[in-house]
Design a protein around this motif. Structure first.
Motif, PDB file in Angstrom:
ATOM      1  N   ASN A 133       0.745  -1.082  -0.001  1.00  0.00           N
ATOM      2  CA  ASN A 133       0.399  -0.177  -0.052  1.00  0.00           C
ATOM      3  C   ASN A 133       0.854   1.402   0.206  1.00  0.00           C
ATOM      4  OD1 ASN A 133      -3.032  -0.949   0.338  1.00  0.00           O
ATOM      5  ND2 ASN A 133      -2.567  -1.377   2.056  1.00  0.00           N
ATOM      6  N   ALA A 134       1.409   1.343   0.725  1.00  0.00           N
ATOM      7  CA  ALA A 134       3.183   2.593   0.808  1.00  0.00           C
ATOM      8  C   ALA A 134       3.728   1.861  -0.296  1.00  0.00           C
ATOM      9  CB  ALA A 134       3.822   1.983   1.652  1.00  0.00           C
ATOM     10  N   ALA A 135       3.544   1.553  -1.063  1.00  0.00           N
ATOM     11  CA  ALA A 135       4.100   1.305  -2.846  1.00  0.00           C
ATOM     12  C   ALA A 135       3.380   2.208  -3.334  1.00  0.00           C
ATOM     13  CB  ALA A 135       4.692   0.685  -3.317  1.00  0.00           C
ATOM     14  N   ILE A 136       2.088   2.266  -3.525  1.00  0.00           N
ATOM     15  CA  ILE A 136       0.952   2.127  -4.426  1.00  0.00           C
ATOM     16  C   ILE A 136       0.925   3.544  -3.732  1.00  0.00           C
ATOM     17  CG2 ILE A 136      -1.296   2.512  -5.255  1.00  0.00           C
ATOM     18  CD1 ILE A 136      -1.514  -0.868  -3.537  1.00  0.00           C
ATOM     19  N   ARG A 137       0.893   4.145  -2.757  1.00  0.00           N
ATOM     20  CA  ARG A 137       0.507   4.809  -2.685  1.00  0.00           C
ATOM     21  C   ARG A 137       1.860   6.856  -3.143  1.00  0.00           C
ATOM     22  NH1 ARG A 137       3.399   8.411   1.199  1.00  0.00           N
ATOM     23  NH2 ARG A 137       2.692  10.087   2.992  1.00  0.00           N
ATOM     24  N   ALA A 138       3.095   5.896  -2.722  1.00  0.00           N
ATOM     25  CA  ALA A 138       4.622   6.405  -3.096  1.00  0.00           C
ATOM     26  C   ALA A 138       4.240   6.334  -5.074  1.00  0.00           C
ATOM     27  CB  ALA A 138       5.131   6.236  -2.511  1.00  0.00           C
ATOM     28  N   VAL A 139       3.254   5.580  -5.589  1.00  0.00           N
ATOM     29  CA  VAL A 139       3.611   5.752  -6.587  1.00  0.00           C
ATOM     30  C   VAL A 139       2.884   6.457  -7.347  1.00  0.00           C
ATOM     31  CG1 VAL A 139       2.876   4.531  -8.996  1.00  0.00           C
ATOM     32  CG2 VAL A 139       3.655   3.616  -7.389  1.00  0.00           C
ATOM     33  N   VAL A 140       1.190   6.796  -6.521  1.00  0.00           N
ATOM     34  CA  VAL A 140       0.115   8.436  -7.389  1.00  0.00           C
ATOM     35  C   VAL A 140       0.641   9.303  -6.247  1.00  0.00           C
ATOM     36  CG1 VAL A 140      -2.170   8.611  -6.145  1.00  0.00           C
ATOM     37  CG2 VAL A 140      -1.967   6.165  -6.395  1.00  0.00           C
ATOM     38  N   ARG A 141       1.697   9.529  -5.654  1.00  0.00           N
ATOM     39  CA  ARG A 141       1.548  10.983  -5.225  1.00  0.00           C
ATOM     40  C   ARG A 141       2.506  11.221  -5.889  1.00  0.00           C
ATOM     41  NH1 ARG A 141      -0.047  11.684   0.488  1.00  0.00           N
ATOM     42  NH2 ARG A 141      -2.065  11.216  -0.035  1.00  0.00           N
ATOM     43  N   THR A 142       3.496  10.346  -6.514  1.00  0.00           N
ATOM     44  CA  THR A 142       4.453  11.069  -7.732  1.00  0.00           C
ATOM     45  C   THR A 142       4.473  11.237  -8.724  1.00  0.00           C
ATOM     46  OG1 THR A 142       6.038   9.575  -6.172  1.00  0.00           O
ATOM     47  CG2 THR A 142       7.099  10.232  -8.179  1.00  0.00           C
ATOM     48  N   ALA A 143       3.332  10.846  -9.349  1.00  0.00           N
ATOM     49  CA  ALA A 143       2.731  10.935 -10.543  1.00  0.00           C
ATOM     50  C   ALA A 143       2.294  11.770 -10.140  1.00  0.00           C
ATOM     51  CB  ALA A 143       2.116   9.953 -10.787  1.00  0.00           C
ATOM     52  N   ASN A 144       1.344  12.382  -9.193  1.00  0.00           N
ATOM     53  CA  ASN A 144       0.391  13.584  -9.664  1.00  0.00           C
ATOM     54  C   ASN A 144       1.478  14.909  -8.999  1.00  0.00           C
ATOM     55  OD1 ASN A 144      -2.280  14.947  -7.710  1.00  0.00           O
ATOM     56  ND2 ASN A 144      -0.874  15.500  -6.674  1.00  0.00           N
ATOM     57  N   HIS A 145       2.417  14.325  -8.164  1.00  0.00           N
ATOM     58  CA  HIS A 145       3.614  15.546  -8.466  1.00  0.00           C
ATOM     59  C   HIS A 145       3.660  15.888  -9.925  1.00  0.00           C
ATOM     60  CE1 HIS A 145       6.813  17.673  -6.899  1.00  0.00           C
ATOM     61  NE2 HIS A 145       7.747  17.030  -7.430  1.00  0.00           N
ATOM     62  N   TYR A 146       4.200  15.002 -10.636  1.00  0.00           N
ATOM     63  CA  TYR A 146       4.244  15.609 -11.891  1.00  0.00           C
ATOM     64  C   TYR A 146       3.541  16.212 -12.580  1.00  0.00           C
ATOM     65  CZ  TYR A 146       9.101  14.098 -10.567  1.00  0.00           C
ATOM     66  OH  TYR A 146       9.857  14.305  -9.643  1.00  0.00           O
ATOM     67  N   ASN A 147       1.838  15.918 -12.516  1.00  0.00           N
ATOM     68  CA  ASN A 147       1.377  16.048 -13.474  1.00  0.00           C
ATOM     69  C   ASN A 147       0.259  14.613 -14.157  1.00  0.00           C
ATOM     70  OD1 ASN A 147       0.144  18.311 -12.445  1.00  0.00           O
ATOM     71  ND2 ASN A 147       1.321  19.983 -13.247  1.00  0.00           N
ATOM     72  N   ILE A 148       0.827  13.375 -13.546  1.00  0.00           N
ATOM     73  CA  ILE A 148       0.412  12.741 -14.358  1.00  0.00           C
ATOM     74  C   ILE A 148      -0.572  11.730 -14.184  1.00  0.00           C
ATOM     75  CG2 ILE A 148       1.643  10.494 -15.097  1.00  0.00           C
ATOM     76  CD1 ILE A 148       4.169  11.057 -14.683  1.00  0.00           C
ATOM     77  N   GLU A 149      -1.038  11.689 -14.849  1.00  0.00           N
ATOM     78  CA  GLU A 149      -2.786  10.882 -14.245  1.00  0.00           C
ATOM     79  C   GLU A 149      -2.271   8.941 -14.277  1.00  0.00           C
ATOM     80  OE1 GLU A 149      -6.296  10.377 -16.357  1.00  0.00           O
ATOM     81  OE2 GLU A 149      -5.843  12.741 -17.311  1.00  0.00           O
ATOM     82  N   CYS A 150      -2.532   9.117 -12.828  1.00  0.00           N
ATOM     83  CA  CYS A 150      -2.713   7.844 -12.653  1.00  0.00           C
ATOM     84  C   CYS A 150      -3.690   6.754 -12.342  1.00  0.00           C
ATOM     85  CB  CYS A 150      -1.857   8.084 -10.686  1.00  0.00           C
ATOM     86  SG  CYS A 150      -0.757   6.398 -10.465  1.00  0.00           S
ATOM     87  N   TYR A 151      -3.696   5.342 -13.068  1.00  0.00           N
ATOM     88  CA  TYR A 151      -4.504   4.114 -12.573  1.00  0.00           C
ATOM     89  C   TYR A 151      -4.775   3.450 -11.832  1.00  0.00           C
ATOM     90  CZ  TYR A 151      -7.599   7.153 -16.158  1.00  0.00           C
ATOM     91  OH  TYR A 151      -7.754   8.537 -16.333  1.00  0.00           O
ATOM     92  N   GLY A 152      -5.688   2.842 -10.807  1.00  0.00           N
ATOM     93  CA  GLY A 152      -5.172   1.471  -9.728  1.00  0.00           C
ATOM     94  C   GLY A 152      -5.798   0.640 -11.102  1.00  0.00           C
ATOM     95  N   ILE A 153      -4.117  -0.776 -11.233  1.00  0.00           N
ATOM     96  CA  ILE A 153      -5.499  -1.715 -11.914  1.00  0.00           C
ATOM     97  C   ILE A 153      -5.535  -2.641 -10.341  1.00  0.00           C
ATOM     98  CG2 ILE A 153      -5.195  -3.756 -13.473  1.00  0.00           C
ATOM     99  CD1 ILE A 153      -3.164  -1.545 -14.550  1.00  0.00           C
TER     100      ILE A 153
END
Ligand code: ADP
Length: 322
Positions: free
Chosen positions: A16-36
């Motif tokens: 979960n902590a890894a998913i969170r980091a991916v989502v937040r980092t993507a958000n930081h760079y204005n990249i859309e992120c999807y959870g599968i």
């Protein structure tokens, strides 16, 4: 770029902590992120949800994976992977972060080669059985859970003069057993990587018997070549009838629970690196910890090589239990 993130195979604390980091980092760079959801199964079933920063609040401390995980046979077929790709295309997903073990990475490499979609892997498994990274995500938490359980077993072992064989997880790897054996002061450690360890244990038990020490802990890896803890206990009982032997198989308790500070930090570091790697055009790499530095290592290595057990730790464990 749009990133899809998923967890697959066996779950491990820190996912979960890894998913969170991916989502937040993507958000930081204005990249859309999807959870599968449900790993490759969700890719095939189109179980895909957009994730915003708020969706990953209060997840860093939770065990398991809120995106769920699954084992998916259909992804091993051409038709399955075709369906998966079409669903990703429909969402405009152009890059993936795969959190899982070597099976997950094997699938990711095949998929990436077939459809030219860049993938960065985050090694998430309690077993610590992936080549190219010093540790995998969840290994530290699982080791701590096992250590705490063994400490408790030690109390009753001492009170009743019993010999306890405690079986820990790790599939074909003995890392959890070795680490916990050292940390709990076990008399013996049986791991699949070491031949002849049962004979060495017999010698230790004989020495302990001579000094009339009947309460002892032996940590057995589930992949131990002389059998699991139950089989080993039968062999010991036949050879040393004076020992009162008990067996505890820790099982799935080791897969759950809130991740340790180490795993939360590792997950965060790996998640940031995974997104930044995709951003800079990297593909088919694993976010790895090498000599305490984050590094990209080819996924190829993670799926073709076998990690080596730390021989110095084995030597040390033998010194300390003599
Ligand atoms: P882990 O990732 O924990 O090692 P598995 O070995 O079960 O777990 O792999 C997870 C999933 O990865 C499998 O259920 C399957 O969907 C996919 N996978 C594994 N190996 C392959 C392969 N050779 N080709 C395609 N997909 C694969």
């Amino acid at each position: 770029m749009k990133i899809g993130v998923f967890t697959s195979g066996g779950d491990s604390p820190g996912m979960n902590a890894a998913i969170r980091a991916v989502v937040r980092t993507a958000n930081h760079y204005n990249i859309e992120c999807y959870g599968i959801r449900y790993g490759y199964q969700g890719m095939i079933d189109n179980d895909i949800v957009k994730l915003e920063s708020n969706d990953v609040s209060y997840t860093i401390d939770k065990g398991g994976t809120f995106l769920f995980s699954a084992r998916c046979m259909e992804f091993k077929t051409d038709e399955g992977r075709k369906k998966a790709f079409e669903n990703l295309q429909a969402h405009g997903i152009t890059a993936l972060v795969a959190i899982g073990g070597d099976g997950t990475f094997r699938g990711a490499r095949i998929f990436s080669d077939e459809y030219n979609i860049p993938v960065i892997g985050i090694p998430g498994t309690i077993d610590n059985d992936i080549a190219g990274t010093d540790v995998t995500l969840g290994y530290d938490t699982a080791s701590n859970t096992a250590m705490e359980a063994i400490d408790k077993i030690r109390d009753t072992s001492t009170s009743h003069n019993r010999l306890f064989l405690v079986e820990v997880m790790g599939r074909d790897a003995g890392d959890i057993a070795l680490r916990c054996g050292i940390a709990t002061g076990a008399l013996g450690i049986l791991i699949p990587e070491m031949e002849g360890d049962l004979e060495l244990l017999y010698e230790s038990l004989e020495r302990a018997r001579l000094r009339k020490k009947k309460s002892n802990i032996v940590v057995v890896a589930e992949g131990e070549e002389s059998g699991g803890a139950l089989l080993v206990s039968k062999k010991i009982s036949e050879k040393f009838p004076e020992y009162e032997v008990r067996v505890t198989v820790l099982g799935h308790i080791q897969r759950g629970g809130s991740p340790t500070v180490f795993d939360r930090e590792l997950a965060s570091r790996m998640g940031v690196l995974a997104v930044e790697a995709l951003r800079s055009g990297q593909k088919n790499q694993m976010a790895a910890l090498v000599d305490n530095k984050m590094q990209l290592v080819p996924l190829e290595r993670a799926v073709t090589e076998k990690p080596e057990i730390n021989l110095e730790k084995i030597r040390m464990a033998m010194v300390l239990s003599s």
